[in-house]
Every structure is written in C-alpha cells, then in structure tokens.
Design an enzyme around this catalytic site. Structure first.
Site, short mmCIF file in Angstrom:
data_model
loop_
_atom_site.label_atom_id
_atom_site.label_comp_id
_atom_site.label_asym_id
_atom_site.label_seq_id
_atom_site.Cartn_x
_atom_site.Cartn_y
_atom_site.Cartn_z
N GLY A 266 -89.72 27.33 -1.29
CA GLY A 266 -89.53 27.60 0.13
C GLY A 266 -89.42 26.32 0.93
O GLY A 266 -89.69 25.23 0.43
N GLY A 268 -90.37 23.64 3.97
CA GLY A 268 -91.59 23.16 4.62
C GLY A 268 -92.29 22.07 3.85
O GLY A 268 -91.98 21.80 2.68
N SER A 269 -93.26 21.46 4.51
CA SER A 269 -93.92 20.28 3.96
C SER A 269 -94.73 20.59 2.72
O SER A 269 -94.76 19.80 1.76
CB SER A 269 -94.82 19.65 5.02
OG SER A 269 -94.05 19.16 6.09
N GLU A 291 -82.80 28.27 -2.17
CA GLU A 291 -82.07 28.41 -0.91
C GLU A 291 -81.78 27.04 -0.31
O GLU A 291 -80.64 26.67 -0.08
CB GLU A 291 -82.92 29.19 0.11
CG GLU A 291 -83.38 30.53 -0.35
CD GLU A 291 -84.53 31.01 0.49
OE1 GLU A 291 -84.35 32.05 1.16
OE2 GLU A 291 -85.59 30.36 0.51
N ASN A 381 -92.74 32.51 11.92
CA ASN A 381 -91.37 32.36 11.43
C ASN A 381 -91.03 33.64 10.68
O ASN A 381 -91.91 34.41 10.33
CB ASN A 381 -91.23 31.18 10.46
CG ASN A 381 -91.64 29.87 11.10
OD1 ASN A 381 -91.20 29.53 12.18
ND2 ASN A 381 -92.51 29.14 10.42
N GLY A 385 -86.36 33.98 2.70
CA GLY A 385 -85.97 34.46 1.39
C GLY A 385 -87.12 34.66 0.43
O GLY A 385 -86.90 35.03 -0.72
N LYS A 405 -106.77 24.52 10.69
CA LYS A 405 -107.34 24.19 12.00
C LYS A 405 -108.71 23.51 11.85
O LYS A 405 -109.72 23.96 12.42
CB LYS A 405 -107.47 25.46 12.87
CG LYS A 405 -106.15 26.17 13.14
CD LYS A 405 -105.19 25.29 13.92
CE LYS A 405 -103.88 26.02 14.21
NZ LYS A 405 -102.88 25.17 14.89
#
Length: 500
Positions: A266, A268-269, A291, A381, A385, A405
């Site tokens: 996926g 992202g970091s 993807e 978000n 996929g 957090k």
C-alpha cells in the site's frame, strides 16, 4: 502552437484542436460526470481542473468527479474550495475535501479500486460525460499515451462522450512504451485476463479511442506532486524485521521460493519503509505486482534485489523522481503500468499468489481491520486497493505501529470502530512488538496470539482482562458489548484510551 511540440501530437488531424485550458473547461456543464486521470498524486490532468475551479468562482457549477485514486497539486482542495465537487469517488486523501465529506457537504463513495469502471461499464453508475486525461503524446491513430499513471484513465476515455487531452510537455517522452492498456472483455462471453506473470503484456502501449472523440487538446507543463515519504524509523524497521523473519521461515518450510511471491504494498510511509526493509533481507530476484510504485521499488532495483515491477502509477519523492527520470531507460525494461482494474483484479491477484502488505489504522483482538475511519465515523482516506488484494492474496498482511498519538492510543483494540477488512481476509498482523500468524486459528486462539505478540506492553493487561471476562460470558467470538467500544468512547471524552 510552437513547432517543436508538434511531434507530441502525431495525428495531424488533431493539431487544430489545441485550445486554452479555459476553452476546454467551457465544455464542462453543471451536473456533468467527469472522469479524470490521476492515481495517488501522479498523472492527473493539471490545467483544465484549475480553469474549471476559476470558472466556478464566477458561476455556480457542480460536478461528480471520478478519478483513479487521489489527486496531486492540491487539485481536490482547489476544486472543493471552489465548490465544484458535489460527489466524489472512489478515493481521496485531501484534508480540505475530507472536512467537506465528514460535514456531509460532499457525497463520497468509497470503493474498492478495481470496481469503479466495472460498474461504469455495466451501467450501474451514471455514465462519464467528459474524460480529462493527461498524456505524454497522441499517436498517429489518435491513441493517448498516458504519463506516470494509468488508473481509470483508459476506461474513462473509452466510455466518455468526449475526451479532453492534456499534453504535459514536462512529462518525459520516454514514458511511451511503458504502459499496457488491456480492457477486460464484456459479458456474456468473458475470457480470462491473459496476465500470468508480473511481466505479462496483454494490450496496447496507448489508450485506443477514435480520434473524433477528442474534443480539445490542452498543453500543460506542471509536474506531479512529490510524495511525502519519511525515512524508516525504529518502529518501521522493527515491523520490517518481524515480517522478514516470518518470510524467512516460510521459505525454510518450502512454502515459497527465496524470490518469494510477487509483492504488493500500500501507499504511505509505513508500507514504503517495510518494503525498504527487503534491501537487507536474504531474498533476491523479487518481483512486484502492485498499484503504486514508490521510492522503495526503485531502491530495491538499485540494490539488485528486485527484477521487475508492475503497477498502475509511479509516485516518488522529489529527489527520487529526479534520479529515476534522469536515467529512466535503465528502469523502463523492468517496469509496466496498467489500468487499475487489471493491477487490482481479483482474478490476477489470486493467480499470481500475491503477498499483500497494507496498512491498518487499527485492528482488534480477532483480526478485523479498520483502514479508513477515525473513531468509526470520520473518513480519513478511502479503502483504496487494499480490499482487492486482501481478500484474494496468497498472504494478506496488515502492518501498523502498536500505539499512536504519543502513546495515548492503542492501535489494537477490543473491537474496531469500523470494519474494512474482516477477520476472514486477514492472515498476518505485524507491529513493532511482533507478528501474529492467524492462519488456521479459531477466534479465541487468534485473540490470545494478537494480545501476546502485537500489543504494546502498557496496553496488554487491559486487553487480556477484556478478553478473559468476555470468554467467561461465552460465545464463539467472545465480546462484552457494553464495553467493546469503551476505549474509543474514553478517547472521545478524555483524549486518551488510557483508563481514567
């Protein structure tokens, strides 16, 4: 038009259709459905949407906007702030648009990315009036050569009444030949998709449409937005290490070769950092069927670890983009970009035996995963996929840090506040604390393993206490309904999940 750009429009009969972005945007009417290129901040049309937003500031104008995935260059924000977007699908990630969605001002349809054009094609969704597609060139036959993404562009262009093409003069002409545009055959006689390896090519290197459908051509020169990938930290390195040890054991047991199965990751970091961890692993000759091709894809190629990557877009940090495009011919033979309904198609994912690695916002003690909604109600978000891959992969892996957090939130909870991926679609859960292999385990066994291996120490006793008391009450999947979401409720009231 400047003579030096004529070669970008090789169909000579289309050269007189070059107009300004304002003129092209004037073709768009209130209430239309727009299908626009763009997949995870790459390959989106850039000039016409800005002209559309400017026009909407002068006159009421609202549209339904379909894309492949998220848009770059703040286009979702600009269109939202100009009140252009009334309905949006199938994915977004912009904070301004997110606020409008959560306020109920924009109707957002969150879809598996493989499904949108399938529903368009069969008339289950309103048809596309105008497609706006970024291109590197137009061929002699009127075919559209995409840029750094394919996404849903091909089917939008094929299904739309009219097409606006943006020729981006800053996108490399070397991109031509990178793409494989294959559209599934239609029912009732639907043939198998002829993709049997990540390297398979089944279609055209351009989007084939009749040239008369191209109503306007706009020249643009704005680059894709850079990704905001952060460097691996101790937590993501630990997640990568836990996954590597697991996969080494799978290889040792003869369940897969040292080249593994094709990888999907996926965006992202965290996912990028986990993929980056394969550089220091013993695995070799890796392939990818995914993807988004991120920085880690090209880092793995440079390290001699990855031999081929198939995706639907290329989304890179600014320095990596400059490096990759500076020697693109070195990478091109190792790459292919496909429509997202092919990159994410369940048939192909199952056939290739994908190892799917996706990110969770939270998961619960039985393995259900929430990847989209904060506190069960606010969209973060879209699902993207991940569902396409999770349900059909050889191995479905979800990764996240065990706390968020600054420790006020546990990412492992008694019951997730929203379910995107049920326990039936989740094989492996990984945090920096450890890994839970859920295959072949009943719910009570899964819970014990997740609590023991994946939960941060300061939250472990609380989850164990919840589980023990739920078991005492009985049930196949034991829960205390009056307490199942109490951690989320406490966070809402006090700003932390920690007991008062």
């Amino acid at each position: 038009m400047v003579e030096e750009y004529l070669h970008r429009i090789r169909h000579k009969g289309l050269r007189d259709r070059v107009v300004s972005a304002d003129q092209a945007a004037s073709l768009i009417k209130d209430g239309m459905v727009l299908g626009m290129s763009g997949f995870t901040r790459s390959g989106e049309a850039k000039a016409v949407p800005l002209a559309l937003a400017e026009r909407a500031r002068r006159e009421p104008l609202k549209v339904t906007l379909m894309t492949g995935a998220s848009l770059g260059n703040d286009l979702d924000k600009i269109l939202n702030d100009a009140h252009v977007t009334s309905r949006r699908m199938p994915f977004m990630s912009d904070p301004s648009l997110r606020r409008s969605i959560n306020a109920g001002e924009v109707m957002y349809i969150d879809q598996h990315l493989s499904e949108t054009v399938e529903q368009l094609r069969t008339g289950q969704l309103p048809g596309v009036d105008i497609a706006i597609v970024e291109a590197a060139a137009i061929t002699e036959t009127g075919g559209i050569v995409p840029t750094t993404s394919v996404g849903n562009s091909a089917s939008f262009a094929i299904l739309a009444d009219k097409v606006i093409v943006e020729i981006n003069l800053n996108q490399s002409e070397q991109l031509e030949g990178l793409h494989d545009i294959y559209i599934p055959t239609y029912w009732p006689v639907r043939t198998p998709i002829p993709v049997v390896t990540p390297e398979s090519r089944a279609g055209f290197p351009y989007i084939p449409i009749p040239p008369e459908k191209i109503a306007a051509i706009v020249l643009s020169n704005k680059l894709d937005s850079s990704s905001t990938v952060t460097e691996p930290d101790d937590g993501t390195r630990a997640i990568a290490g836990n996954l590597t040890e697991f996969l080494k054991n799978e290889v040792a047991r003869g369940r897969m070769p040292a080249s593994l199965h094709p990888l999907q990751a996926g965006i992202g970091s965290i996912a990028n950092a986990v993929m980056h961890g394969f550089i220091d692993s013993p695995f070799h000759d890796l392939t990818m069927y995914s993807e988004v091709l991120q920085d880690s894809t090209f880092d793995l190629m440079d390290a001699g670890k990855m031999v081929f990557a198939s995706g639907s877009s290329i989304t890179l940090s600014e320095p990596k983009y400059a490096e990759v495009m500076g020697r693109f011919q070195d990478y091109k033979r190792k790459l292919v970009l496909r429509p997202q309904e092919i990159s994410n198609h369940p048939e192909v994912v199952r056939r290739l035996g994908i190892i799917a690695i996706n990110t969770a916002l939270e998961f619960d003690i039985y393995g259900n995963v929430n990847s989209t909604h904060v506190m069960g109600t606010n969209m973060m978000n879209g699902i993207g996929g991940s569902g396409d891959f999770a349900r059909n992969a050889y191995l479905s892996v979800f990764v996240t840090k065990s706390i968020a957090k600054d420790g006020r939130i546990s990412s492992v909870v008694p019951m997730v506040s929203h379910v995107d991926h049920t326990e039936h679609d989740v094989d492996i859960l990984v945090t920096e604390q450890g890994l839970a292999d859920l295959r072949g385990l009943a719910p009570r066994e899964r819970a014990q393993l997740i609590i023991r291996n994946c939960v941060a120490p300061e939250w472990r006793d609380g989850l164990q206490d919840y589980f023990d008391r739920a078991v005492a009450r009985g049930g196949h999947t034991p829960h205390l309904l009056e307490e199942a979401l109490s951690w989320h409720d406490r966070l809402r009231r006090t700003g932390t999940m920690k007991p008062e």
